[in-house]
Design an enzyme around this catalytic site. Sequence first.
Site, PDB file in Angstrom:
ATOM      1  N   HIS A 194      -5.578  11.239  -6.311  1.00  0.00           N
ATOM      2  CA  HIS A 194      -5.513  11.386  -4.849  1.00  0.00           C
ATOM      3  C   HIS A 194      -4.094  11.713  -4.366  1.00  0.00           C
ATOM      4  O   HIS A 194      -3.925  12.343  -3.336  1.00  0.00           O
ATOM      5  CB  HIS A 194      -6.089  10.151  -4.132  1.00  0.00           C
ATOM      6  CG  HIS A 194      -5.185   8.974  -4.056  1.00  0.00           C
ATOM      7  ND1 HIS A 194      -5.030   8.067  -5.083  1.00  0.00           N
ATOM      8  CD2 HIS A 194      -4.375   8.528  -3.062  1.00  0.00           C
ATOM      9  CE1 HIS A 194      -4.174   7.118  -4.718  1.00  0.00           C
ATOM     10  NE2 HIS A 194      -3.763   7.367  -3.493  1.00  0.00           N
ATOM     11  N   ASP A 204       3.429  -0.861   2.463  1.00  0.00           N
ATOM     12  CA  ASP A 204       2.047  -0.836   1.978  1.00  0.00           C
ATOM     13  C   ASP A 204       1.685  -2.182   1.348  1.00  0.00           C
ATOM     14  O   ASP A 204       0.616  -2.748   1.627  1.00  0.00           O
ATOM     15  CB  ASP A 204       1.916   0.292   0.942  1.00  0.00           C
ATOM     16  CG  ASP A 204       0.469   0.543   0.549  1.00  0.00           C
ATOM     17  OD1 ASP A 204      -0.397   0.492   1.447  1.00  0.00           O
ATOM     18  OD2 ASP A 204       0.213   0.782  -0.654  1.00  0.00           O
ATOM     19  N   HIS A 252       3.729   8.287  -3.249  1.00  0.00           N
ATOM     20  CA  HIS A 252       3.533   6.972  -2.634  1.00  0.00           C
ATOM     21  C   HIS A 252       3.063   5.879  -3.604  1.00  0.00           C
ATOM     22  O   HIS A 252       3.089   4.700  -3.279  1.00  0.00           O
ATOM     23  CB  HIS A 252       2.616   7.056  -1.397  1.00  0.00           C
ATOM     24  CG  HIS A 252       1.143   7.112  -1.694  1.00  0.00           C
ATOM     25  ND1 HIS A 252       0.488   8.291  -1.929  1.00  0.00           N
ATOM     26  CD2 HIS A 252       0.208   6.138  -1.771  1.00  0.00           C
ATOM     27  CE1 HIS A 252      -0.786   8.042  -2.132  1.00  0.00           C
ATOM     28  NE2 HIS A 252      -0.989   6.726  -2.051  1.00  0.00           N
ATOM     29  N   LYS A 271      -7.713  11.102  -0.851  1.00  0.00           N
ATOM     30  CA  LYS A 271      -8.965  10.417  -1.217  1.00  0.00           C
ATOM     31  C   LYS A 271     -10.196  11.177  -0.719  1.00  0.00           C
ATOM     32  O   LYS A 271     -11.314  10.905  -1.138  1.00  0.00           O
ATOM     33  CB  LYS A 271      -8.959   8.983  -0.678  1.00  0.00           C
ATOM     34  CG  LYS A 271      -8.057   8.066  -1.495  1.00  0.00           C
ATOM     35  CD  LYS A 271      -8.185   6.634  -1.090  1.00  0.00           C
ATOM     36  CE  LYS A 271      -7.326   5.744  -1.976  1.00  0.00           C
ATOM     37  NZ  LYS A 271      -7.238   4.376  -1.466  1.00  0.00           N
ATOM     38  N   HIS A 310      -0.953   8.883   3.736  1.00  0.00           N
ATOM     39  CA  HIS A 310      -0.689   8.667   2.307  1.00  0.00           C
ATOM     40  C   HIS A 310      -1.930   8.794   1.443  1.00  0.00           C
ATOM     41  O   HIS A 310      -1.875   9.279   0.322  1.00  0.00           O
ATOM     42  CB  HIS A 310       0.008   7.308   2.073  1.00  0.00           C
ATOM     43  CG  HIS A 310      -0.838   6.115   2.369  1.00  0.00           C
ATOM     44  ND1 HIS A 310      -1.000   5.626   3.644  1.00  0.00           N
ATOM     45  CD2 HIS A 310      -1.577   5.307   1.559  1.00  0.00           C
ATOM     46  CE1 HIS A 310      -1.794   4.569   3.593  1.00  0.00           C
ATOM     47  NE2 HIS A 310      -2.170   4.354   2.339  1.00  0.00           N
ATOM     48  N   ASP A 311      -3.080   8.367   1.962  1.00  0.00           N
ATOM     49  CA  ASP A 311      -4.298   8.403   1.143  1.00  0.00           C
ATOM     50  C   ASP A 311      -5.216   9.573   1.485  1.00  0.00           C
ATOM     51  O   ASP A 311      -6.393   9.564   1.120  1.00  0.00           O
ATOM     52  CB  ASP A 311      -5.065   7.081   1.306  1.00  0.00           C
ATOM     53  CG  ASP A 311      -4.593   6.043   0.283  1.00  0.00           C
ATOM     54  OD1 ASP A 311      -3.921   6.440  -0.690  1.00  0.00           O
ATOM     55  OD2 ASP A 311      -4.885   4.844   0.479  1.00  0.00           O
TER      56      ASP A 311
HETATM   57 FE   FE2 Z   1      -2.796   5.505  -2.293  1.00  0.00          FE
END
Ligand code: FE2
Length: 397
Positions: free
Chosen positions: A268, A321, A292, A243, A239-240
């Site tokens: 991101h 999350d 997300h 970044k 999901h990240d």
């Molecule tokens: Fe995120």
Amino acid sequence: MALNVAELGVLTRAANVAVEAVTRAGTRFRRASRILVVDDELPVRTMIGASLERQGYDVQLAGSGNEAMEALEQNVFDLVLTDIVMQDGNGITLLERMRIQQPNLPVVMVTAIHDISVAIDSMRRGAYDYLLKPFEREHLVSTVERALNYRQALQESQNYQQNLEQVVRARTEMLRQAMGDLEHSYDVTLEALGDALDLKDSETEGHSKRVTAYTIALARAMGISPAEIKVIARGAFLHDIGKMAIPDQILRKPGTLTAEEQQVMREHCSRGYHMLRKIPFLSGAAEIVFAHQEHYGGSGYPNGSRGAEIPIGARIFAVADALDAITSDRPYRPARSFDAAREEILRCSGTQFDPGVVEVFLKIPNELWHELRSEITGQDKRFSTFDLVHVVQPPTR
Ligand SMILES: [Fe+2]
């Protein structure tokens, strides 16, 4: 070219030898065929048997339906010739018994002229052909040959079918193995992507694994199919990933972000989406990565989507999350309990979270989250979404 008498004689003898050889070969072939002749009249069955033996067939005689069934139990036959009207029951009954026990065995019905309708009826019941008494020897022989050819064709077609089935089974197994290998290489790719993100943001590793496990457990409890769960799990794990494209001074900034920095940080989602969408096995996951950070009530980003506009995987992920964020230590506050997380998630149901997902989440006991958390914390093996999909047990309540 003219031939003299002596030369003609040599040629004729040579031709005869060739014909005899062919006949012997044919006879050898025919000997392999076993025929059962059933008739309650001794002279008739003896006459038929003798005619067929002269053709080189291996013949057995039976004087009744019961005798015929016994012979069929003891020997393998390629063809049965049976009378229709016999003293101990008719040939139709015998035909029906044989059709049940040996459906591939051709049966020729032998009958007198007044039985013609019965003979035709017998063909409807599965007899291969019929012979009307009295018949010429040639007629008997040609009917028998046709029936045996039919039998052979039937066997060849069955062998072909069997071979085909074996080939299909073998190929299916090869495909299954290839799919397994491919699945494994997908997970290796995921690990590599996860490792790459760890280099940028060391906090994410444990979080990504936990949030993936929580997402899978929730998705299972919601009745999502295993195939879709895999897609969702990959989206949760990555999901990240966007970044990686965020500058370190923003990503690692200890204090609060300025409005501008926050704007960059928010990119991101779409950065991650664009990284993954071109990878065929991650294109579904890319949709979840993109959405997300959306909120059910429409106050999230990047699009401010609401409700069912947000993919179900992203709505499930949002709850998972939050669960992990609340129950993990942060630089500015210690971890809170799973009960506190429940309260917080319930409070935000309908605004940040999908009430349908929250409802399912609240039915899952805290023990499952504790178990998953400690399992992942103590896990030294490599991450595999494939394993997780199978390992995570459905909720007990
Ligand atoms: Fe995120």
